[in-house]
Design a protein around this motif. Structure first.
Motif, PDB file in Angstrom:
ATOM      1  N   TRP A  76      64.803  70.631  18.301  1.00 43.82           N
ATOM      2  CA  TRP A  76      65.699  71.790  18.231  1.00 43.82           C
ATOM      3  C   TRP A  76      65.199  72.811  17.216  1.00 43.82           C
ATOM      4  O   TRP A  76      64.938  72.473  16.061  1.00 43.82           O
ATOM      5  CB  TRP A  76      67.093  71.315  17.833  1.00 43.82           C
ATOM      6  N   ASN A 123      68.782  76.211  22.644  1.00 47.38           N
ATOM      7  CA  ASN A 123      69.537  75.014  22.991  1.00 47.38           C
ATOM      8  C   ASN A 123      68.740  73.766  22.605  1.00 47.38           C
ATOM      9  O   ASN A 123      67.504  73.768  22.647  1.00 47.38           O
ATOM     10  CB  ASN A 123      69.845  74.979  24.486  1.00 47.38           C
ATOM     11  N   PRO A 124      69.418  72.687  22.225  1.00 49.06           N
ATOM     12  CA  PRO A 124      68.723  71.454  21.835  1.00 49.06           C
ATOM     13  C   PRO A 124      68.155  70.711  23.034  1.00 49.06           C
ATOM     14  O   PRO A 124      68.720  70.740  24.131  1.00 49.06           O
ATOM     15  CB  PRO A 124      69.829  70.635  21.159  1.00 49.06           C
TER      16      PRO A 124
END
Length: 283
Positions: A67, A272-273
């Protein structure tokens, strides 16, 4: 006379710009790595070493999170990071800043961490950072200077013990961004070549590769092809994309079986992770 004043004004503006830059940013010639475990903080040049590593995986299961956390600029970042990482053994973060709030979170958590100081802004270190349930046997910092901005992007090479007796090599990378052509981009990707080519066990290369053009994406895949590596393909692909439509974040792996993957949407960062689960075979 008028030309003289124009030149003097230009020199003054340039001087103030450089002076302001030097006031805000600090860049070391030799990269630093800061390691935190059990509330203890130690900073070393280039590499962290641990003579008594324990296995990172849980009976062959390895769950990871990748991330870009946008320098913790969003208020809900730490609660979201806590939630997303609770069942992970390894977390690879980009744009992590060791400010007081994040440092306190790290020291109170069960995580061990290693961060590369790419540069310091107002004396706060920023760069890639690994969170791990077990500290690596070695973790080394790598820097590549942005040709235009003159601020480095960082990479972190780390080796983790596994329950099957093998060693996992991970590379957490935040690639250079503002370049003409791909020369500096390729140099950063090739900087880990010697150690990666010799490794026979599991391999993980992940991060924000700034792969916003076809030429960059091609250079990335060419650089990694020699390691016989696979890319995690996400079924619901919510990865951050450039205006070209190309994703910036990737996970590449070898020597492990991919058992799960997802990219949940989150407003805790501008990226976004990425989550992935792997199974490591017993030796």
């Amino acid at each position: 006379m008028k030309l003289k004043w124009v030149l003097l004004t230009g020199v003054a503006i340039a001087g103030m710009t450089v002076g302001g830059f030097q006031t805000v940013f600090t860049v070391r010639e030799t990269p630093e790595i800061t390691s935190i475990k059990d509330s203890q903080v130690q900073t070393e040049l280039k590499c962290y070493r641990n003579d008594h590593p324990v296995a990172l995986d849980e009976s062959g299961q390895l769950n990871i999170l990748v991330w870009n956390i946008y320098k913790q600029n969003r208020e809900n970042l730490l609660p979201e990071l806590t939630r997303l990482s609770e069942d992970r053994q390894l977390v690879l973060l980009q744009e992590a800043s060791l400010d007081d709030t994040f440092l306190d979170w790290l020291q109170r958590s069960d995580w061990g961490s290693n961060q590369v100081s790419a540069f310091k802004a107002f004396d706060i270190s920023s760069g890639v950072l690994n969170l791990s349930r077990a500290m690596p046997s070695i973790a080394c910092a790598n820097l590549q200077t942005e040709p235009w901005l003159r601020l480095p992007k960082s990479g972190l090479y780390a080796e983790y013990a596994l329950t099957n007796g093998q060693t996992l090599i991970s590379v957490n990378l935040h690639s250079v961004n503002f370049t003409i052509g791909t020369e500096e981009y390729r140099q950063q990707l090739e900087s880990f070549k010697q150690v990666l080519e010799k490794h026979q066990g599991p391999l993980l290369i992940a991060g924000d590769f700034n792969s916003w053009s076809e030429s960059r994406l091609s250079a990335l895949k060419q650089a990694l092809h020699k390691y016989h590596i696979k890319e995690v393909e996400f079924q619901r692909d919510n990865r951050k994309r450039f205006i070209t439509g190309l994703p910036l974040d990737h996970i590449f792996y070898r020597g492990m079986e991919l058992t799960g993957q997802r990219v949940p949407e989150s407003d805790a960062s501008d990226h976004n992770p990425l989550l992935a689960e792997f199974k490591i075979a017993s030796k």
